[in-house]
Motif scaffolding. Structure first.
Motif, PDB file in Angstrom:
ATOM      1  N   GLU A 188       0.815  -1.221   0.000  1.00 20.13           N
ATOM      2  CA  GLU A 188       0.000   0.000   0.000  1.00 20.13           C
ATOM      3  C   GLU A 188       0.844   1.265   0.000  1.00 20.13           C
ATOM      4  OE1 GLU A 188       0.273  -2.333   2.381  1.00 20.13           O
ATOM      5  OE2 GLU A 188      -0.630  -1.638   4.267  1.00 20.13           O
ATOM      6  N   LEU A 189       2.147   1.128   0.230  1.00 21.68           N
ATOM      7  CA  LEU A 189       3.026   2.286   0.223  1.00 21.68           C
ATOM      8  C   LEU A 189       3.447   2.640  -1.201  1.00 21.68           C
ATOM      9  CD1 LEU A 189       5.367   1.431   3.246  1.00 21.68           C
ATOM     10  CD2 LEU A 189       3.528   3.123   3.199  1.00 21.68           C
ATOM     11  N   ASN A 190       3.400   3.926  -1.529  1.00 27.03           N
ATOM     12  CA  ASN A 190       3.871   4.435  -2.814  1.00 27.03           C
ATOM     13  C   ASN A 190       5.387   4.595  -2.713  1.00 27.03           C
ATOM     14  OD1 ASN A 190       4.751   6.319  -4.839  1.00 27.03           O
ATOM     15  ND2 ASN A 190       2.619   6.883  -5.182  1.00 27.03           N
ATOM     16  N   VAL A 284       1.232  19.363  11.318  1.00 30.52           N
ATOM     17  CA  VAL A 284       0.088  18.524  10.955  1.00 30.52           C
ATOM     18  C   VAL A 284       0.428  17.080  11.308  1.00 30.52           C
ATOM     19  CG1 VAL A 284       0.933  18.171   8.599  1.00 30.52           C
ATOM     20  CG2 VAL A 284      -1.516  17.961   9.062  1.00 30.52           C
ATOM     21  N   LEU A 285      -0.589  16.314  11.669  1.00 25.47           N
ATOM     22  CA  LEU A 285      -0.384  14.909  12.011  1.00 25.47           C
ATOM     23  C   LEU A 285      -0.304  14.053  10.743  1.00 25.47           C
ATOM     24  CD1 LEU A 285      -2.942  14.578  14.946  1.00 25.47           C
ATOM     25  CD2 LEU A 285      -0.464  14.827  15.116  1.00 25.47           C
ATOM     26  N   PRO A 286       0.384  12.908  10.800  1.00 22.99           N
ATOM     27  CA  PRO A 286       0.431  12.015   9.632  1.00 22.99           C
ATOM     28  C   PRO A 286      -0.971  11.548   9.244  1.00 22.99           C
ATOM     29  CG  PRO A 286       2.085  11.386  11.257  1.00 22.99           C
ATOM     30  CD  PRO A 286       1.199  12.400  11.916  1.00 22.99           C
ATOM     31  N   LYS A 287      -1.281  11.622   7.960  1.00 28.69           N
ATOM     32  CA  LYS A 287      -2.626  11.287   7.491  1.00 28.69           C
ATOM     33  C   LYS A 287      -2.623  10.345   6.297  1.00 28.69           C
ATOM     34  CE  LYS A 287      -4.535  15.614   9.263  1.00 28.69           C
ATOM     35  NZ  LYS A 287      -5.280  16.865   8.985  1.00 28.69           N
ATOM     36  N   THR A 288      -1.457   9.833   5.912  1.00 28.43           N
ATOM     37  CA  THR A 288      -1.370   8.879   4.805  1.00 28.43           C
ATOM     38  C   THR A 288      -0.469   7.728   5.228  1.00 28.43           C
ATOM     39  OG1 THR A 288       0.596   9.910   3.815  1.00 28.43           O
ATOM     40  CG2 THR A 288      -1.565  10.765   3.127  1.00 28.43           C
ATOM     41  N   PRO A 289      -0.576   6.570   4.535  1.00 31.44           N
ATOM     42  CA  PRO A 289       0.329   5.459   4.878  1.00 31.44           C
ATOM     43  C   PRO A 289       1.797   5.865   4.809  1.00 31.44           C
ATOM     44  CG  PRO A 289      -1.413   4.703   3.413  1.00 31.44           C
ATOM     45  CD  PRO A 289      -1.540   6.196   3.486  1.00 31.44           C
ATOM     46  N   ALA A 293       4.615   5.773   7.849  1.00 27.04           N
ATOM     47  CA  ALA A 293       5.824   4.968   7.669  1.00 27.04           C
ATOM     48  C   ALA A 293       7.077   5.831   7.767  1.00 27.04           C
ATOM     49  CB  ALA A 293       5.771   4.252   6.322  1.00 27.04           C
ATOM     50  N   LEU A 294       7.067   6.996   7.139  1.00 29.92           N
ATOM     51  CA  LEU A 294       8.235   7.874   7.164  1.00 29.92           C
ATOM     52  C   LEU A 294       8.563   8.314   8.589  1.00 29.92           C
ATOM     53  CD1 LEU A 294      10.389   9.554   5.716  1.00 29.92           C
ATOM     54  CD2 LEU A 294       8.687  11.348   5.426  1.00 29.92           C
ATOM     55  N   HIS A 295       7.544   8.660   9.356  1.00 32.89           N
ATOM     56  CA  HIS A 295       7.784   9.076  10.741  1.00 32.89           C
ATOM     57  C   HIS A 295       8.492   7.983  11.530  1.00 32.89           C
ATOM     58  CE1 HIS A 295       7.230  10.135  14.892  1.00 32.89           C
ATOM     59  NE2 HIS A 295       6.392   9.135  15.074  1.00 32.89           N
ATOM     60  N   HIS A 296       8.038   6.748  11.404  1.00 29.88           N
ATOM     61  CA  HIS A 296       8.622   5.667  12.203  1.00 29.88           C
ATOM     62  C   HIS A 296      10.026   5.289  11.700  1.00 29.88           C
ATOM     63  CE1 HIS A 296       5.266   4.991  14.862  1.00 29.88           C
ATOM     64  NE2 HIS A 296       4.442   4.998  13.832  1.00 29.88           N
ATOM     65  N   ILE A 297      10.252   5.358  10.400  1.00 23.16           N
ATOM     66  CA  ILE A 297      11.598   5.095   9.875  1.00 23.16           C
ATOM     67  C   ILE A 297      12.568   6.158  10.381  1.00 23.16           C
ATOM     68  CG2 ILE A 297      12.988   5.030   7.764  1.00 23.16           C
ATOM     69  CD1 ILE A 297      10.507   3.879   6.349  1.00 23.16           C
ATOM     70  N   ASP A 298      12.137   7.408  10.361  1.00 22.09           N
ATOM     71  CA  ASP A 298      12.960   8.519  10.856  1.00 22.09           C
ATOM     72  C   ASP A 298      13.304   8.318  12.329  1.00 22.09           C
ATOM     73  OD1 ASP A 298      14.203  11.025  11.041  1.00 22.09           O
ATOM     74  OD2 ASP A 298      12.326  12.073  11.401  1.00 22.09           O
ATOM     75  N   ASN A 299      12.303   7.997  13.126  1.00 25.04           N
ATOM     76  CA  ASN A 299      12.506   7.824  14.565  1.00 25.04           C
ATOM     77  C   ASN A 299      13.405   6.617  14.858  1.00 25.04           C
ATOM     78  OD1 ASN A 299      12.002   8.617  17.280  1.00 25.04           O
ATOM     79  ND2 ASN A 299      10.489   6.995  17.489  1.00 25.04           N
ATOM     80  N   LEU A 300      13.212   5.535  14.112  1.00 25.76           N
ATOM     81  CA  LEU A 300      14.024   4.337  14.318  1.00 25.76           C
ATOM     82  C   LEU A 300      15.495   4.616  14.032  1.00 25.76           C
ATOM     83  CD1 LEU A 300      14.380   1.289  14.822  1.00 25.76           C
ATOM     84  CD2 LEU A 300      13.848   0.925  12.403  1.00 25.76           C
TER      85      LEU A 300
END
Length: 346
Positions: A188-190, A284-289, A293-300
């Motif tokens: 589902e990720l572009n 703004v809060l994340p509103k798309t897949p 995903a980008l937020h969690h990859i960045d944080n990881l």
């Protein structure tokens, strides 16, 4: 005695004094006082691998010289180094200025770090070249042409993770490699949007955390201080996008799906939401897949870098247990080793 980098010093120093030589550039100097009223100088030195704080006490012979040492001076620091939970301590420290040849070698950066960053940049350009959507691919290429050199000397942060010259390249490359793999797991990720989003998510740091061409101290800019990297990143992408529209290169895609304006908005959303929550600076809060995903990859990736740094400098307070290192929330425990089969073959 051979010169080692600041990161190598942090890796090697412990409770037992380490006699070592470090080449570093003076970034800042502050006059401070202990609770008992004892004055000292707090010096911040840097090289291509990181930062080193050094306290010079008023009763030491080095104090007058430390007061006069010009900012941005490049010196060879010699001393006996120890490390505890508060950082590196230097005893019997002396220094002398480097000659022009040694300065040129110093400004070229640590060879190991330079080689890693060159590989990371090659991975970034390779993955961006694999983007199928021609609009995002052209945008990435335009960024490398106009901002590539500045990008390559920018840090990912002022402290905590990838806080060194070229650290943003290391951070983006690792995130991009992770995003490429994750897109193969979650259909589902572009993928095109994810790769471009990783490249541009921190591009505002080219003004917030960049370095000069001839030094290892981050530049403080009015734009970075007053706007921050998220608004600056949105502004930069809009500027690059307008460049491509005005040059008519997007004309061939007027009938393409998704619409060009939709592509731009989704990319801007990744920049605006990548901190994941309003209290951490995202407007703004994340509103798309892709945004989630980008937020969690960045944080990881940021957390894994913090862990690497923490294990390198933490004090072992008990077998397998290390002091907490800010900004991590708790003491560290030694990681589990990989499995090794020591059973004799029958």
């Amino acid at each position: 005695m051979s010169v080692i980098s600041i990161s190598s010093l942090k890796d090697q120093a412990g409770e037992v004094p380490l006699i070592a030589v470090v080449a570093a550039q003076l970034q800042s100097r502050a006059t401070k006082t202990t609770k008992g009223g004892k004055p000292y100088l707090d010096l911040m030195f840097a090289d291509s691998t990181g930062f080193l704080n050094l306290k010079i006490w008023s009763e030491t012979p080095l104090y007058p010289e430390a007061e006069e040492l010009p900012l941005q001076a490049i010196v060879r620091l010699e001393g006996e180094w120890t490390q505890n939970q508060y950082g590196i301590n230097g005893n019997n420290v002396s220094w002398h200025r480097l000659d022009d040849s040694a300065i040129a070698d110093f400004l070229a950066g640590d060879p190991v770090v330079r080689k890693k960053q060159e590989k990371d940049f090659a991975d970034i350009t390779r993955l961006c070249d694999s983007i199928i959507d021609p609009r995002l691919k052209l945008l990435c290429s335009h960024f490398f042409v106009t901002m590539g050199e500045r990008f390559r000397r920018t840090a990912a942060a002022r402290k905590n993770h990838h806080a060194r010259r070229g650290g943003l390249v290391e951070h983006v490359a690792q995130m991009m490699r992770a995003a490429d793999l994750i897109c193969g797991i979650y259909p589902e990720l572009n993928r095109d949007l994810m790769i471009a989003g990783v490249l541009f998510h921190d591009c505002g740091k080219l003004w917030e955390n960049t370095y000069p061409e001839d030094g290892f101290g981050q530049i403080h800019s009015m734009h970075g201080e007053m706007l921050g990297h998220i608004p600056l990143g949105i502004e930069l992408v809009n500027k690059l996008w307008r460049d491509l529209i005005e040059s008519s290169v997007f004309n061939d895609f007027s009938a393409s799906k998704p619409a060009t304006e939709d592509v731009r908005m989704h990319l801007l959303h990744l920049i605006g939401s990548h901190h994941g929550s309003l209290e951490f600076g995202s407007p703004v809060l994340p509103k798309t897949p892709e945004a989630h995903a980008l937020h969690h990859i960045d944080n990881l990736d940021a957390k894994m870098e913090m862990l690497r740094d923490a294990y390198a400098q933490a004090t072992e307070v008990a077998p397998g247990i290390y002091d907490r290192v800010f900004p991590l929330p708790a003491n560290l425990v030694r990681p589990l080793r990989e499995f090794e089969n020591d059973t004799p073959a029958l």
